[in-house]
Design a protein around this motif. Structure first.
Motif, PDB file in Angstrom:
ATOM      1  N   VAL A 181       0.838  -1.210   0.000  1.00  0.00           N
ATOM      2  CA  VAL A 181       0.000   0.000   0.000  1.00  0.00           C
ATOM      3  C   VAL A 181       0.868   1.254   0.000  1.00  0.00           C
ATOM      4  CG1 VAL A 181      -1.650   1.337   1.369  1.00  0.00           C
ATOM      5  CG2 VAL A 181      -2.020  -1.109   1.024  1.00  0.00           C
ATOM      6  N   ASP A 182       1.922   1.258   0.806  1.00  0.00           N
ATOM      7  CA  ASP A 182       2.834   2.407   0.809  1.00  0.00           C
ATOM      8  C   ASP A 182       3.478   2.581  -0.570  1.00  0.00           C
ATOM      9  OD1 ASP A 182       2.296   2.898   3.457  1.00  0.00           O
ATOM     10  OD2 ASP A 182       4.111   1.923   4.218  1.00  0.00           O
ATOM     11  N   GLY A 183       3.906   1.457  -1.150  1.00  0.00           N
ATOM     12  CA  GLY A 183       4.545   1.521  -2.458  1.00  0.00           C
ATOM     13  C   GLY A 183       3.616   2.016  -3.548  1.00  0.00           C
ATOM     14  N   LEU A 184       2.367   1.566  -3.519  1.00  0.00           N
ATOM     15  CA  LEU A 184       1.395   2.026  -4.514  1.00  0.00           C
ATOM     16  C   LEU A 184       1.110   3.518  -4.352  1.00  0.00           C
ATOM     17  CD1 LEU A 184      -1.186  -0.919  -4.495  1.00  0.00           C
ATOM     18  CD2 LEU A 184       0.361  -0.295  -6.365  1.00  0.00           C
ATOM     19  N   ALA A 185       0.963   3.956  -3.112  1.00  0.00           N
ATOM     20  CA  ALA A 185       0.664   5.361  -2.863  1.00  0.00           C
ATOM     21  C   ALA A 185       1.783   6.276  -3.352  1.00  0.00           C
ATOM     22  CB  ALA A 185       0.425   5.579  -1.375  1.00  0.00           C
ATOM     23  N   MET A 186       3.019   5.791  -3.241  1.00  0.00           N
ATOM     24  CA  MET A 186       4.174   6.593  -3.659  1.00  0.00           C
ATOM     25  C   MET A 186       4.580   6.327  -5.101  1.00  0.00           C
ATOM     26  SD  MET A 186       4.655   8.361  -0.974  1.00  0.00           S
ATOM     27  CE  MET A 186       6.200   9.174  -1.388  1.00  0.00           C
ATOM     28  N   GLY A 187       3.864   5.432  -5.765  1.00  0.00           N
ATOM     29  CA  GLY A 187       4.181   5.117  -7.157  1.00  0.00           C
ATOM     30  C   GLY A 187       5.459   4.337  -7.337  1.00  0.00           C
ATOM     31  N   ARG A 188       5.858   3.579  -6.303  1.00  0.00           N
ATOM     32  CA  ARG A 188       7.130   2.846  -6.350  1.00  0.00           C
ATOM     33  C   ARG A 188       6.982   1.408  -6.801  1.00  0.00           C
ATOM     34  NH1 ARG A 188       8.018   5.070  -0.928  1.00  0.00           N
ATOM     35  NH2 ARG A 188       7.548   2.956  -0.198  1.00  0.00           N
ATOM     36  N   ILE A 189       5.766   0.874  -6.841  1.00  0.00           N
ATOM     37  CA  ILE A 189       5.562  -0.540  -7.159  1.00  0.00           C
ATOM     38  C   ILE A 189       4.842  -0.674  -8.492  1.00  0.00           C
ATOM     39  CG2 ILE A 189       4.320  -2.643  -6.486  1.00  0.00           C
ATOM     40  CD1 ILE A 189       4.883  -2.086  -3.650  1.00  0.00           C
ATOM     41  N   LYS A 190       5.359  -1.575  -9.310  1.00  0.00           N
ATOM     42  CA  LYS A 190       4.705  -1.892 -10.573  1.00  0.00           C
ATOM     43  C   LYS A 190       4.391  -3.386 -10.609  1.00  0.00           C
ATOM     44  CE  LYS A 190       6.818   1.812 -13.290  1.00  0.00           C
ATOM     45  NZ  LYS A 190       7.630   2.143 -14.509  1.00  0.00           N
ATOM     46  N   ALA A 191       3.233  -3.725 -11.128  1.00  0.00           N
ATOM     47  CA  ALA A 191       2.809  -5.124 -11.194  1.00  0.00           C
ATOM     48  C   ALA A 191       3.568  -5.865 -12.288  1.00  0.00           C
ATOM     49  CB  ALA A 191       1.310  -5.197 -11.474  1.00  0.00           C
ATOM     50  N   GLU A 192       3.886  -7.126 -12.006  1.00  0.00           N
ATOM     51  CA  GLU A 192       4.553  -7.988 -12.976  1.00  0.00           C
ATOM     52  C   GLU A 192       3.664  -9.192 -13.266  1.00  0.00           C
ATOM     53  OE1 GLU A 192       8.309  -9.161 -11.468  1.00  0.00           O
ATOM     54  OE2 GLU A 192       9.139  -7.114 -11.398  1.00  0.00           O
ATOM     55  N   PRO A 193       3.604  -9.643 -14.524  1.00  0.00           N
ATOM     56  CA  PRO A 193       2.769 -10.806 -14.849  1.00  0.00           C
ATOM     57  C   PRO A 193       3.258 -12.049 -14.111  1.00  0.00           C
ATOM     58  CG  PRO A 193       3.482  -9.655 -16.841  1.00  0.00           C
ATOM     59  CD  PRO A 193       4.271  -9.084 -15.710  1.00  0.00           C
ATOM     60  N   GLN A 194       2.332 -12.933 -13.776  1.00  0.00           N
ATOM     61  CA  GLN A 194       2.717 -14.210 -13.188  1.00  0.00           C
ATOM     62  C   GLN A 194       3.445 -15.062 -14.221  1.00  0.00           C
ATOM     63  OE1 GLN A 194      -0.302 -16.391 -11.039  1.00  0.00           O
ATOM     64  NE2 GLN A 194      -1.380 -14.511 -10.436  1.00  0.00           N
ATOM     65  N   PRO A 195       4.398 -15.904 -13.771  1.00  0.00           N
ATOM     66  CA  PRO A 195       5.051 -16.823 -14.705  1.00  0.00           C
ATOM     67  C   PRO A 195       4.036 -17.745 -15.374  1.00  0.00           C
ATOM     68  CG  PRO A 195       6.222 -16.761 -12.609  1.00  0.00           C
ATOM     69  CD  PRO A 195       4.938 -16.014 -12.408  1.00  0.00           C
ATOM     70  N   GLU A 196       4.313 -18.133 -16.584  1.00  0.00           N
ATOM     71  CA  GLU A 196       3.406 -19.025 -17.310  1.00  0.00           C
ATOM     72  C   GLU A 196       3.601 -20.476 -16.901  1.00  0.00           C
ATOM     73  OE1 GLU A 196       3.803 -18.382 -21.465  1.00  0.00           O
ATOM     74  OE2 GLU A 196       3.164 -16.275 -21.398  1.00  0.00           O
ATOM     75  N   THR A 197       4.736 -20.789 -16.308  1.00  0.00           N
ATOM     76  CA  THR A 197       5.001 -22.161 -15.869  1.00  0.00           C
ATOM     77  C   THR A 197       4.788 -22.280 -14.365  1.00  0.00           C
ATOM     78  OG1 THR A 197       7.355 -21.669 -15.562  1.00  0.00           O
ATOM     79  CG2 THR A 197       6.672 -22.555 -17.704  1.00  0.00           C
ATOM     80  N   GLY A 198       4.510 -23.514 -13.921  1.00  0.00           N
ATOM     81  CA  GLY A 198       4.350 -23.765 -12.489  1.00  0.00           C
ATOM     82  C   GLY A 198       2.959 -23.544 -11.964  1.00  0.00           C
ATOM     83  N   VAL A 199       1.994 -23.400 -12.855  1.00  0.00           N
ATOM     84  CA  VAL A 199       0.619 -23.171 -12.407  1.00  0.00           C
ATOM     85  C   VAL A 199       0.019 -24.466 -11.859  1.00  0.00           C
ATOM     86  CG1 VAL A 199      -1.722 -22.554 -13.128  1.00  0.00           C
ATOM     87  CG2 VAL A 199       0.260 -21.347 -14.102  1.00  0.00           C
ATOM     88  N   CYS A 200      -0.582 -24.403 -10.670  1.00  0.00           N
ATOM     89  CA  CYS A 200      -1.364 -25.522 -10.149  1.00  0.00           C
ATOM     90  C   CYS A 200      -2.451 -24.965  -9.237  1.00  0.00           C
ATOM     91  CB  CYS A 200      -0.502 -26.553  -9.419  1.00  0.00           C
ATOM     92  SG  CYS A 200       0.292 -25.945  -7.923  1.00  0.00           S
ATOM     93  N   TYR A 201      -3.467 -25.791  -8.971  1.00  0.00           N
ATOM     94  CA  TYR A 201      -4.667 -25.316  -8.290  1.00  0.00           C
ATOM     95  C   TYR A 201      -4.877 -26.034  -6.959  1.00  0.00           C
ATOM     96  CZ  TYR A 201      -5.729 -22.752 -12.505  1.00  0.00           C
ATOM     97  OH  TYR A 201      -5.655 -21.881 -13.550  1.00  0.00           O
ATOM     98  N   ALA A 202      -5.271 -25.270  -5.970  1.00  0.00           N
ATOM     99  CA  ALA A 202      -5.525 -25.782  -4.618  1.00  0.00           C
ATOM    100  C   ALA A 202      -7.037 -25.890  -4.428  1.00  0.00           C
ATOM    101  CB  ALA A 202      -4.922 -24.846  -3.577  1.00  0.00           C
ATOM    102  N   ARG A 203      -7.561 -27.071  -4.747  1.00  0.00           N
ATOM    103  CA  ARG A 203      -9.018 -27.228  -4.642  1.00  0.00           C
ATOM    104  C   ARG A 203      -9.463 -27.116  -3.186  1.00  0.00           C
ATOM    105  NH1 ARG A 203      -6.826 -32.197  -4.826  1.00  0.00           N
ATOM    106  NH2 ARG A 203      -7.648 -33.801  -3.411  1.00  0.00           N
ATOM    107  N   LYS A 204     -10.725 -26.779  -3.001  1.00  0.00           N
ATOM    108  CA  LYS A 204     -11.311 -26.597  -1.687  1.00  0.00           C
ATOM    109  C   LYS A 204     -11.252 -27.887  -0.874  1.00  0.00           C
ATOM    110  CE  LYS A 204     -15.588 -24.957   0.485  1.00  0.00           C
ATOM    111  NZ  LYS A 204     -16.964 -24.454   0.235  1.00  0.00           N
ATOM    112  N   LEU A 205     -10.997 -27.781   0.422  1.00  0.00           N
ATOM    113  CA  LEU A 205     -10.977 -28.951   1.292  1.00  0.00           C
ATOM    114  C   LEU A 205     -12.395 -29.481   1.506  1.00  0.00           C
ATOM    115  CD1 LEU A 205      -8.566 -27.862   4.172  1.00  0.00           C
ATOM    116  CD2 LEU A 205      -8.015 -29.196   2.136  1.00  0.00           C
ATOM    117  N   THR A 206     -12.510 -30.798   1.630  1.00  0.00           N
ATOM    118  CA  THR A 206     -13.791 -31.422   1.947  1.00  0.00           C
ATOM    119  C   THR A 206     -13.606 -32.408   3.088  1.00  0.00           C
ATOM    120  OG1 THR A 206     -13.532 -33.306   0.431  1.00  0.00           O
ATOM    121  CG2 THR A 206     -14.478 -31.278  -0.483  1.00  0.00           C
TER     122      THR A 206
END
Length: 323
Positions: free
Chosen positions: A187-212
């Motif tokens: 939040v501090d970084g965004l307010a001061m314009g110091r942080i820029k978003a970077e895309p997530q890597p295309e590799t290593g994607v996996c999903y954490a399904r809901k617990l049952t």
């Protein structure tokens, strides 16, 4: 033009469970303008099934922050949000999907505190799935939210080692605290314009399904290592369990057996003062803390004293015999 200080931002916070409380507290304690909190409606809980406020609602009320509890983020809820004139919306385990109309309503959009190192473990249960998979580390990712499932560009990624004895509960608490620290920096970084978003890597994607609750049932044909991870991951919920005759035995903690004694998976190899050892598909597991229906958790040694004997079979459709 960036704000001169993060305190100049009007922030709406959206979260529901315990995990989301430390970040809300951190924002408030740091002097930020949290102008409203959105959280899930009160739900019935406990033996009396009385309506209970969410942990985030309780925290917001203690801080005198206005609380909103819509069933859906419909036009009425969006009007409430717009009236708050937020610069930024911070989301942590809220439990409702944010439609595009909400995502674009705050001037600086919506950011999410996610309990994994994205793109690994997108989805509902990243903490437990990381332990269950035997990951060495996890962490917190703060991302700019888009319409996908945890697919937005990243503003910060901060790793956290997973200890060998880590449980779902202990890792939850560590990550919740880390999320509170990270959100202040972002939040501090965004307010001061110091942080820029970077895309997530295309590799290593996996999903954490809901617990049952259904997957809490132990399959003793699995390797002991996998079952030990299951026990740790599912503590405190849904708690790994097995059948002991007609009773359900919940297993709160266990560790790997050091030895090569073999028996049919699910067979009690040893039960006595030194503990309870169960054969698995590969290796064996030593039970530590267990619980019978309607009873308090007890040590496995006490369970042996209460009647669990060597030779008994545990698991679905197992016979309680001593063959």
């Amino acid at each position: 033009m960036p704000d001169n200080a993060a305190g100049g931002l009007r922030i709406v916070y959206a979260g529901t469970p315990d995990f989301a409380v430390p970040a809300l507290d951190a924002l408030h304690d740091a002097g930020h303008q949290v102008v409203g909190v959105f959280t899930q409606p009160d739900r019935p809980a406990g033996r009396g099934r009385r309506l209970q406020p969410s942990p985030v609602k309780q925290a917001a009320q203690s801080l005198d922050i206005p609380v909103y509890q819509p069933q859906r983020l419909d036009a009425e809820a969006q009007a409430d949000l717009k009236a708050l004139a937020p610069d930024l919306m911070v989301v942590a385990a809220y439990g409702l999907i944010l439609p595009r109309a909400v995502l674009i309503l705050p001037r600086m959009g919506c950011i999410n505190i996610h309990a994994s190192l994205l793109p690994r473990w997108r989805g509902a249960a990243p903490i437990q799935r990381a332990i269950q998979a035997g990951d060495d580390e996890t962490g917190i990712t703060i991302m700019q939210m888009d319409e996908g499932l945890d697919t937005g560009p990243m503003l910060m990624r901060r790793p956290l080692p997973i200890a060998a004895d880590e449980t779902g509960g202990s890792l939850h608490d560590k990550l919740a605290a880390l999320g509170g620290n990270c959100i202040l920096d972002v939040v501090d970084g965004l307010a001061m314009g110091r942080i820029k978003a970077e895309p997530q890597p295309e590799t290593g994607v996996c999903y954490a399904r809901k617990l049952t609750k259904a997957e809490a049932l132990i399959d003793w044909n699995a390797p002991a290592m996998n079952i030990e991870r299951q026990v740790r991951a599912f503590n405190p919920w849904p708690v790994a369990q097995t059948q002991w005759g007609k009773r359900v035995l919940r297993i709160h903690s266990a560790h790997l057996h050091q030895g090569d004694r073999q028996a049919a998976p699910g067979r009690v190899i040893r039960a006595g003062k030194s503990g309870v050892v169960i054969a698995c598909g590969e290796g064996a597991l030593v039970l530590e803390t267990v619980q019978l229906p309607g009873k308090r958790p007890i040590s496995a040694r006490d369970l042996a004293n209460a009647g669990l004997k060597a030779g008994v079979m545990l698991g679905r459709d197992a016979e309680t015999n001593t063959r």
